[in-house]
Write a protein that holds these residues in place. Structure first.
Motif, short mmCIF file in Angstrom:
data_model
loop_
_atom_site.label_atom_id
_atom_site.label_comp_id
_atom_site.label_asym_id
_atom_site.label_seq_id
_atom_site.Cartn_x
_atom_site.Cartn_y
_atom_site.Cartn_z
N GLU A 1 125.53 8.99 27.63
CA GLU A 1 125.72 9.97 28.70
C GLU A 1 125.27 11.37 28.30
O GLU A 1 125.36 12.30 29.10
CB GLU A 1 127.20 10.01 29.10
CG GLU A 1 127.79 8.66 29.48
CD GLU A 1 127.04 8.01 30.64
OE1 GLU A 1 126.62 8.74 31.56
OE2 GLU A 1 126.86 6.78 30.59
N PHE A 2 124.79 11.52 27.05
CA PHE A 2 124.36 12.84 26.61
C PHE A 2 123.14 13.30 27.40
O PHE A 2 122.29 12.49 27.78
CB PHE A 2 124.01 12.83 25.12
CG PHE A 2 125.19 12.74 24.19
CD1 PHE A 2 126.49 12.76 24.67
CD2 PHE A 2 125.00 12.66 22.82
CE1 PHE A 2 127.57 12.68 23.80
CE2 PHE A 2 126.07 12.58 21.94
CZ PHE A 2 127.36 12.59 22.44
N ALA A 3 123.06 14.61 27.59
CA ALA A 3 121.86 15.19 28.19
C ALA A 3 120.73 15.19 27.17
O ALA A 3 120.93 14.89 25.99
CB ALA A 3 122.16 16.61 28.67
N ASP A 4 119.53 15.56 27.63
CA ASP A 4 118.37 15.71 26.73
C ASP A 4 118.00 14.40 26.02
O ASP A 4 117.75 14.39 24.82
CB ASP A 4 118.62 16.80 25.69
CG ASP A 4 118.94 18.15 26.32
OD1 ASP A 4 118.31 18.47 27.36
OD2 ASP A 4 119.80 18.87 25.79
N GLN A 5 117.97 13.30 26.77
CA GLN A 5 117.46 12.05 26.19
C GLN A 5 115.98 12.25 25.84
O GLN A 5 115.23 12.86 26.60
CB GLN A 5 117.62 10.91 27.20
CG GLN A 5 119.05 10.62 27.60
CD GLN A 5 119.83 9.86 26.54
OE1 GLN A 5 119.27 9.03 25.83
NE2 GLN A 5 121.13 10.14 26.44
N VAL A 6 115.57 11.76 24.70
CA VAL A 6 114.23 12.02 24.18
C VAL A 6 113.21 11.05 24.79
O VAL A 6 113.49 9.86 24.95
CB VAL A 6 114.22 11.91 22.64
CG1 VAL A 6 112.81 12.11 22.07
CG2 VAL A 6 115.19 12.92 22.04
N ASP A 7 112.05 11.57 25.12
CA ASP A 7 110.98 10.77 25.71
C ASP A 7 110.59 9.63 24.76
O ASP A 7 110.38 9.87 23.56
CB ASP A 7 109.76 11.65 25.97
CG ASP A 7 108.65 10.90 26.69
OD1 ASP A 7 107.90 10.15 26.01
OD2 ASP A 7 108.54 11.03 27.92
N PRO A 8 110.50 8.41 25.25
CA PRO A 8 110.16 7.26 24.40
C PRO A 8 108.85 7.42 23.64
O PRO A 8 108.73 6.96 22.50
CB PRO A 8 110.09 6.09 25.38
CG PRO A 8 110.96 6.50 26.51
CD PRO A 8 110.80 7.98 26.63
N ARG A 9 107.86 8.08 24.23
CA ARG A 9 106.58 8.27 23.54
C ARG A 9 106.75 9.19 22.34
O ARG A 9 106.13 8.98 21.29
CB ARG A 9 105.54 8.85 24.52
CG ARG A 9 105.11 7.86 25.60
CD ARG A 9 104.31 8.52 26.68
NE ARG A 9 105.11 9.50 27.42
CZ ARG A 9 104.67 10.21 28.44
NH1 ARG A 9 103.41 10.07 28.84
NH2 ARG A 9 105.46 11.07 29.06
N LEU A 10 107.59 10.22 22.50
CA LEU A 10 107.85 11.12 21.38
C LEU A 10 108.62 10.39 20.28
O LEU A 10 108.37 10.57 19.09
CB LEU A 10 108.65 12.33 21.87
CG LEU A 10 108.93 13.44 20.86
CD1 LEU A 10 107.63 13.94 20.24
CD2 LEU A 10 109.69 14.59 21.52
N MET A 11 109.58 9.53 20.70
CA MET A 11 110.31 8.73 19.71
C MET A 11 109.36 7.85 18.91
O MET A 11 109.50 7.71 17.69
CB MET A 11 111.36 7.85 20.40
CG MET A 11 112.64 8.57 20.76
SD MET A 11 113.99 7.40 21.10
CE MET A 11 113.73 7.10 22.84
N ALA A 12 108.39 7.26 19.58
CA ALA A 12 107.44 6.38 18.91
C ALA A 12 106.62 7.16 17.88
O ALA A 12 106.37 6.66 16.77
CB ALA A 12 106.52 5.72 19.93
N GLN A 13 106.21 8.38 18.22
CA GLN A 13 105.44 9.20 17.29
C GLN A 13 106.28 9.56 16.06
O GLN A 13 105.81 9.46 14.91
CB GLN A 13 104.96 10.47 17.99
CG GLN A 13 103.95 10.23 19.10
CD GLN A 13 103.70 11.48 19.94
OE1 GLN A 13 104.17 12.58 19.62
NE2 GLN A 13 102.97 11.32 21.03
N ARG A 14 107.51 9.96 16.30
CA ARG A 14 108.38 10.33 15.19
C ARG A 14 108.68 9.11 14.32
O ARG A 14 108.72 9.21 13.08
CB ARG A 14 109.69 10.93 15.74
CG ARG A 14 109.50 12.29 16.40
CD ARG A 14 110.79 12.79 17.05
NE ARG A 14 110.60 14.09 17.67
CZ ARG A 14 111.51 14.71 18.42
NH1 ARG A 14 112.69 14.12 18.63
NH2 ARG A 14 111.26 15.89 18.94
#
Length: 424
Positions: free
Chosen positions: A342-355
């Motif tokens: 339920e937290f705000a600011d969920q990270v974009d999946p594409r950015l997660m993949a890069q990281r």
């Protein structure tokens, strides 16, 4: 099922190390009852040990249940594990003929009942360890603890498995003796929160005896050649524990899988972890100062809600400073039913993949550097399959294929080849 033929059972394991140990235990009980372990396509019964640690894991569980229920041979399907405990209705909606058994120690009995062989059940007190295990592992796991008292914001396992509880020391010793009788040279002590082991009321070690006390008891009461600890939380890596490891003369592998999750204090706080990076680094220095050559593995989550570029870079640099022997990198997967979902600011999946890609590359580089440091030294490796072994630091090693599977062999590490140490 043809009368007089052995019942054929397939076991599908999803999730953590503890699940693997529990699946091995069920498999062993079924083999002792006369069942044959086969692939799903041949099975009369498919048992699925489910995992709910992430949303992705739960999705895999649903797919596994759906696939098993639609096989041409129409096997019966039995589900257990965390998803079965928490979301039974969801699984039943996927496969209406599915049978749910939430208690792991009753799974083998329920399976035999479904196969019409309830009278064949053999009770082994739930701790039997054999080598190799029914699923082929030469390092049998012994579950000495279950449950968790922590409440990390991304985790639902504490709901599925309940509060921390521990196995009596007599049962631990019995299981290790059993493993040794089956030619195990190494055993792995495992648990959901291994470091929270506390001997139960009435235990011969004394109520509340902790993991270091148990390890000393194992060393003095058994002949097992090598003990390995599975995943442990940073606060549980104490000077006392490390002292017992150091004094064991190699009988306790100089290896710890210590869960970091993030190398950024702001992220750790949102995760509701019970340490910060300073405390973690203190643990790293103490471990390396007290246990010669200790290898430190870890888990790291990238893309946790609210993780900024700066927070990720802080985590990246911290991991680089630690120089882990191995990193298991996970992209955050929203786990419905947890605060983090339920937290705000969920990270974009594409950015997660890069990281994730960057951190995995770093992990591979650090692992190779650590392995190169062993070239020219000697060590005892456990043969896991013909020509392949694992070192005490849990590195992959090639060995002479004539060495029997399950043997502990002393080798000299001559070079690193394609990410694998060569042992002569």
């Amino acid at each position: 099922m043809t009368t007089g033929m052995p019942a054929r059972v397939a076991l599908i394991n999803l999730g953590c190390r503890v699940n693997r140990v529990e699946t091995d235990l069920v498999a062993n009980k079924l083999q002792r009852a006369g069942c044959e372990l086969v692939g799903q396509e041949e099975a009369d019964l498919v048992i699925i040990n489910t995992c709910a640690v992430t949303g992705e894991a739960q999705t895999k569980t649903r797919k596994a249940v759906r696939h098993a229920s639609r096989l041409p041979n129409a096997p019966q399907v039995l589900a257990t594990g965390c998803v079965a405990n928490l979301f039974a209705d969801e699984l039943l909606s996927v496969a209406h003929k599915l049978v749910i058994e939430t208690k792991k120690d009753l799974v083998a009995g329920k399976a035999l009942e479904l196969l019409g062989r309830a009278g064949d059940y053999v009770d082994d007190k739930g701790v039997l360890a054999v080598s190799p295990t029914p699923t082929g592992r030469t390092r049998p796991g012994i579950k000495i603890q279950d449950g968790c008292n922590n409440r990390c914001s991304f985790c639902i396992v504490w709901k599925a498995r309940g509060p921390s509880r521990s196995l009596a020391s007599t049962q631990v010793i019995e299981a290790i003796h059993e493993a040794c009788e089956h030619n195990a040279r190494e055993v792995v002590l495992t648990g959901i929160n291994l470091g929270s082991y506390r001997a139960p009321l009435g235990d011969e070690l004394g109520h509340g005896a902790d993991l270091p006390v148990l390890l000393e008891h194992i060393l003095s009461s058994t002949s097992v050649e090598r003990i390995r600890l599975s995943s442990i939380e940073p606060p549980d890596v104490t000077q006392r524990l490390l002292g017992v490891m150091a004094a064991s003369a190699g009988r306790i592998a100089p290896f710890l899988h210590v869960c970091l999750q993030s190398g950024c204090d702001a992220t750790l706080k949102r995760m509701r972890r019970v340490y910060d990076t300073e405390a973690f680094m203190d643990m790293v220095r103490m471990s390396r100062g007290l246990v010669h050559g200790i290898a430190l593995e870890t888990d790291v989550i990238v893309g946790f809600p609210g993780e900024t570029d700066q927070e990720f870079e802080a985590s990246y640099e911290f991991c680089k400073e630690v120089r882990f022997s191995r990193m298991h990198v996970f992209r955050y997967s929203k786990r419905p039913g947890t605060p983090a979902a339920e937290f705000a600011d969920q990270v974009d999946p594409r950015l997660m993949a890069q990281r994730s890609s960057r951190l995995r590359t770093l992990g591979e580089q650090m692992r190779a550097e650590n392995m190169r440091e062993l070239v020219g030294t000697k060590g005892r490796v456990l043969v896991q399959s013909p020509g392949r072994a694992v070192s005490q630091e849990l590195y992959d090693v090639t060995v002479d294929s004539r060495h029997p599977v399950g043997d502990l062999v002393e080798v000299e590490f001559t070079c690193l080849q394609d990410g694998v140490l060569v042992g002569n």
